[in-house]
Design an enzyme around this catalytic site. Structure first.
Site, short mmCIF file in Angstrom:
data_model
loop_
_atom_site.label_atom_id
_atom_site.label_comp_id
_atom_site.label_asym_id
_atom_site.label_seq_id
_atom_site.Cartn_x
_atom_site.Cartn_y
_atom_site.Cartn_z
N CYS A 2 0.85 -1.19 0.00
CA CYS A 2 0.00 0.00 0.00
C CYS A 2 0.89 1.25 0.00
O CYS A 2 2.05 1.19 0.32
CB CYS A 2 -0.87 0.02 1.25
SG CYS A 2 -1.87 -1.46 1.42
N ARG A 27 3.87 1.24 -7.25
CA ARG A 27 3.82 0.15 -6.26
C ARG A 27 2.65 -0.80 -6.52
O ARG A 27 2.57 -1.87 -5.93
CB ARG A 27 3.69 0.73 -4.85
CG ARG A 27 4.87 1.58 -4.41
CD ARG A 27 4.47 2.49 -3.26
NE ARG A 27 4.20 1.79 -2.04
CZ ARG A 27 5.11 1.59 -1.08
NH1 ARG A 27 6.33 2.03 -1.26
NH2 ARG A 27 4.81 0.96 0.03
N TRP A 74 -3.09 -2.02 -1.70
CA TRP A 74 -2.75 -3.29 -2.35
C TRP A 74 -3.35 -4.35 -1.44
O TRP A 74 -2.80 -4.66 -0.38
CB TRP A 74 -1.22 -3.43 -2.48
CG TRP A 74 -0.76 -4.77 -2.96
CD1 TRP A 74 -0.44 -5.85 -2.20
CD2 TRP A 74 -0.58 -5.20 -4.30
NE1 TRP A 74 -0.06 -6.91 -2.98
CE2 TRP A 74 -0.14 -6.54 -4.27
CE3 TRP A 74 -0.74 -4.59 -5.54
CZ2 TRP A 74 0.14 -7.27 -5.43
CZ3 TRP A 74 -0.45 -5.31 -6.69
CH2 TRP A 74 -0.02 -6.63 -6.64
N ASN A 98 -0.29 0.51 6.04
CA ASN A 98 0.40 -0.42 5.13
C ASN A 98 1.02 -1.48 6.02
O ASN A 98 1.78 -1.16 6.93
CB ASN A 98 1.49 0.32 4.35
CG ASN A 98 2.26 -0.63 3.44
OD1 ASN A 98 1.76 -1.70 3.10
ND2 ASN A 98 3.50 -0.28 3.10
N GLY A 99 0.66 -2.75 5.80
CA GLY A 99 1.22 -3.82 6.62
C GLY A 99 0.16 -4.89 6.87
O GLY A 99 -0.88 -4.92 6.23
N GLU A 482 15.04 -22.71 -13.11
CA GLU A 482 14.69 -21.31 -12.83
C GLU A 482 15.87 -20.38 -13.10
O GLU A 482 15.72 -19.32 -13.68
CB GLU A 482 14.21 -21.18 -11.38
CG GLU A 482 13.92 -19.79 -10.90
CD GLU A 482 12.89 -19.02 -11.71
OE1 GLU A 482 12.18 -19.65 -12.53
OE2 GLU A 482 12.82 -17.80 -11.57
N LYS A 486 15.81 -17.28 -15.77
CA LYS A 486 16.17 -15.91 -15.40
C LYS A 486 17.21 -15.37 -16.39
O LYS A 486 17.10 -14.25 -16.88
CB LYS A 486 16.74 -15.87 -13.98
CG LYS A 486 15.72 -16.07 -12.89
CD LYS A 486 14.85 -14.86 -12.63
CE LYS A 486 13.52 -14.79 -13.26
NZ LYS A 486 12.56 -15.81 -13.26
N GLU A 489 15.77 -14.94 -20.11
CA GLU A 489 14.69 -13.98 -20.38
C GLU A 489 15.13 -12.53 -20.23
O GLU A 489 14.50 -11.64 -20.79
CB GLU A 489 13.47 -14.25 -19.51
CG GLU A 489 13.63 -13.97 -18.04
CD GLU A 489 12.30 -14.14 -17.30
OE1 GLU A 489 11.25 -13.71 -17.81
OE2 GLU A 489 12.32 -14.73 -16.22
N HIS A 505 23.23 -38.73 -20.77
CA HIS A 505 22.26 -39.16 -21.79
C HIS A 505 22.16 -38.14 -22.93
O HIS A 505 21.15 -38.07 -23.61
CB HIS A 505 20.89 -39.35 -21.13
CG HIS A 505 20.89 -40.36 -20.05
ND1 HIS A 505 21.03 -41.71 -20.26
CD2 HIS A 505 20.85 -40.20 -18.70
CE1 HIS A 505 21.04 -42.35 -19.11
NE2 HIS A 505 20.92 -41.46 -18.13
N LYS A 604 4.69 -8.89 -18.57
CA LYS A 604 4.69 -9.33 -17.17
C LYS A 604 3.60 -10.36 -16.93
O LYS A 604 3.76 -11.28 -16.15
CB LYS A 604 4.47 -8.12 -16.25
CG LYS A 604 4.47 -8.47 -14.75
CD LYS A 604 5.77 -9.15 -14.33
CE LYS A 604 5.75 -9.64 -12.90
NZ LYS A 604 6.93 -10.48 -12.58
C1 AGP Z 1 9.20 -15.54 -15.08
O1 AGP Z 1 10.32 -14.74 -14.78
C2 AGP Z 1 8.48 -15.07 -16.32
N1 AGP Z 1 8.11 -13.69 -16.18
C3 AGP Z 1 7.32 -15.97 -16.71
O2 AGP Z 1 7.84 -17.27 -16.92
C4 AGP Z 1 6.18 -16.10 -15.68
O3 AGP Z 1 6.64 -16.83 -14.55
C5 AGP Z 1 5.02 -16.85 -16.32
O4 AGP Z 1 4.54 -16.08 -17.40
C6 AGP Z 1 3.86 -17.14 -15.35
O5 AGP Z 1 3.34 -15.91 -14.88
P1 AGP Z 1 2.32 -15.96 -13.63
O6 AGP Z 1 3.10 -16.46 -12.46
O7 AGP Z 1 1.86 -14.55 -13.47
O8 AGP Z 1 1.21 -16.91 -13.98
#
Ligand code: AGP
Length: 609
Positions: A2, A27, A74, A98-99, A482, A486, A489, A505, A604
């Protein structure tokens, strides 16, 4: 998180407060509100939606006054709505917060027994009732706030205004940030620097336990017992853009460093060491259903899918329920065998990922119960679920998911413990022990973040390579996936995560001096196996960056670079191990000059198929 803004002075409070809220929009929020004393009375305007919606209301009825508070919400407790928007008012008292109030259920019950009636679902309203309860008995405004704060367990940053004392504004913080801005005959409160930077550069960063009383002729800071506290005035030199990121270069960097707080907020009010209790606000599953669950299907995409792969270990170990982890984009086209005694878990930061929504719909249509783990309150996935476990990571702005990932893992850990406890698989003692370890996680993550300079130096050695292989086993295989995601992407380098046992393999054919390998080789039940994989890579002139446990001297003799990490438990170390891989990807991307927060071709939230 928030956003809070407060003002007292000779200026136009509405203008200053709304301007401040706008500078906190980054935010993320779902509702907004303002309270201004107009010389006679306190006037409050609130709305679900955006600040522009609040401005439309104010255009019709402008608030004229020189003292006020404002808020962008939020949501954590209670859906986004006007009733749940702040400020919350009881009698002459209005509060923005906020909290998270950990003991809000107990306090609400106590207040209702005293005759208080609540008008919202929020934990914040508690503050207004408690302070009003004291001032109506004649207690001084500041004393009433101090008494109230002593009743609260959890985190807060608050601003409080009293219609009967319109020349006093009070702020306080514990666990959530609050900044005091010093002007000439005017004072400001704000959750973050950007909100007030255009009015003053003289600021005091309040510390946990600080309470500040503002009047037009000055301010005073006290502790919860009313003893004076002295805080240094800081001169802020940031420009507004830097200020939005709290001084970090990118939102992703800021969010990586927010993880101790995000994990702590996700744990607050949910796990209790003494009692071994685990509770979630919107978990409605009855115990008979839990005991009867025959199978769990986790549906997610990207980073959230990686979290699901880790969650599988927890759910199978603590609750002894068979688990499959499916990509939303694949699951939606299978004709999955789903029955009434199946639980389908959706994991999604945004709660809006089309492939995950489609996968969950497939499960719902076949009668499965849907539980989701989301970071956005009232998102589409949250709304379609029978149970919702919210990660309290706060808004995640950077496209590359970081704090959402680690809080998803933590939430899955708590869920698996809860289900296992109900099913009688884990004992009370085991649960308490695991909760104790879990509550240590924020401080361990804080420690790991201190490796940032070392990791940046390693990134300088490797950022020009065009290919990477990430290797891990068991709980660290999803971490390898993961880490690779990172890197690819945000730096656009081809990086592949692989189960280390699969090297022989096929992938080992890739190894030469141009294919650096990142090996997650921290202490675990499969450490010797991953150590052998590193030896195989070195025997073929490969370069190895190893994540290792502090004190492991052996690995130094074979790896080219080592990032040493603390050991908490094998089960929780995936959270710890993911942090250096986030930082490595971040620094490589910065060195390659890519757009870290908005990498090419990515969004996003992938709300389309
Ligand atoms: C992760 O860094 C990416 N931005 C992407 O793989 C993301 O995790 C994926 O699109 C799923 O998004 P969500 O968690 O909002 O469902």
């Amino acid at each position: 998180m928030c956003g809070i803004v407060g003002y007292i002075g000779e200026g136009d409070a509405q203008e200053i407060l709304i301007d401040g809220l706008k500078r906190l929009e980054y935010r993320g929020y779902d509702s907004a509100g303002i309270a201004v004393y107009d010389g006679e009375k306190l006037v409050i305007k609130r709305t679900k939606g955006k600040i522009r919606d609040l401005e439309k209301i104010l255009q019709k009825e402008p608030l004229k006054g020189k003292i006020g508070i404002a808020h962008t919400r939020w949501a954590t407790h209670g859906k986004p709505s006007e009733e749940n928007a702040h400020p919350h008012r009881v009698g002459p008292i209005a509060v923005v917060h906020n909290g998270i109030v950990e003991n809000h259920v107990e306090l609400r019950r106590w207040l209702e027994e005293k005759g208080h009636t609540f008008s919202s679902e929020t934990d914040t309203e508690i503050f207004a009732h408690l302070i009003e309860d004291r001032v109506k008995k004649g207690e001084d405004f500041l004393e009433a706030v101090l008494w109230t704060l002593k009743q609260i367990r959890g985190s807060y940053a608050i601003a409080v205004i009293n219609e009967n004392q319109p020349d006093r504004l009070i702020g306080a913080r514990s666990g959530s940030p609050l900044v005091l801005g010093l002007g000439d005959g005017e004072y400001f409160l704000a959750s973050d620097i950007p909100a007030i930077l255009s009015y003053t550069r003289e600021m005091i960063f309040l510390e946990d336990g600080d309470v500040v009383e503002l009047k037009r002729d000055g301010y005073r800071i006290v502790d919860l017992d009313g003893n004076p506290v002295d805080r240094e005035v800081k001169k802020i030199s940031w420009d507004p853009s830097m200020a939005e990121k709290s001084g970090y270069k990118h939102f992703m960097q800021k969010e990586i460093f927010e993880q101790p707080r995000a994990i702590a907020d996700t744990l607050t009010g949910r796990v209790f060491t003494n009692s071994g209790e685990i509770r979630f606000e919107f978990f409605n599953m009855d115990e008979d259903f839990v005991r009867a669950i025959e199978r769990i299907t986790i549906v997610a995409c990207g980073t959230s899918w990686h979290a699901g792969l880790i969650g599988r270990f927890y759910l199978e170990k603590f609750a002894q329920i068979p688990v499959e982890v499916e990509l939303g984009s694949e699951f939606r086209y299978r004709d999955p065998i789903i029955a009434k005694k199946h639980l389908v878990i959706g994991i999604s930061q945004s709660g809006e990922t089309a492939d995950t929504i489609a996968g969950l719909k497939a499960g719902k249509e076949k009668g499965a119960r849907i539980l989701s783990i989301c970071n956005v309150i009232d998102s589409s996935i949250a709304r379609m679920s029978d149970d919702v476990l919210y990660t309290h990571a706060g808004p995640e702005i950077g496209v590359a998911s970081t704090k959402a990932f680690t809080t998803q893992i933590v939430t899955l850990f708590m869920l698996a413990l809860l289900l296992g406890k109900i099913r009688g698989i884990v004992s009370e003692e085991e649960v308490k022990e695991k909760i104790e370890r879990l509550l240590q996680l924020p401080s361990f993550v804080e420690q790991v973040l201190k490796n940032d300079d070392l990791i940046e130096n390693i990134a300088r050695k490797y950022y020009r390579y065009q290919n990477f292989l990430y290797l891990g086993r068991h709980l660290n295989f999803p971490i390898a996936l993961e880490g690779a995601l990172k890197l690819k992407e945000i730096s656009y380098i081809h990086a592949e995560g692989y189960p280390a046992g699969e090297m022989k393999h096929g992938p080992i054919a890739l190894i030469d001096e141009n294919m650096p390998v990142v090996a997650v080789a921290t202490r675990s039940s499969v450490y010797e196996k991953i150590f052998s994989n590193i030896e195989e890579v070195k025997a073929r002139n490969g370069k190895v960056i190893a994540l290792a446990t502090q004190g492991d001297e052996r690995i130094k003799s074979i790896a080219d670079d080592v990032i040493y990490l603390p050991h908490l438990t094998e089960e929780l170390n995936p959270v710890i191990n993911s942090i250096p891989l986030q930082l490595f990807a971040y620094h490589v991307a910065v060195l390659r000059g890519t757009d870290v927060d908005q990498p090419r071709n990515l969004a996003k939230s992938v709300t389309v198929e």
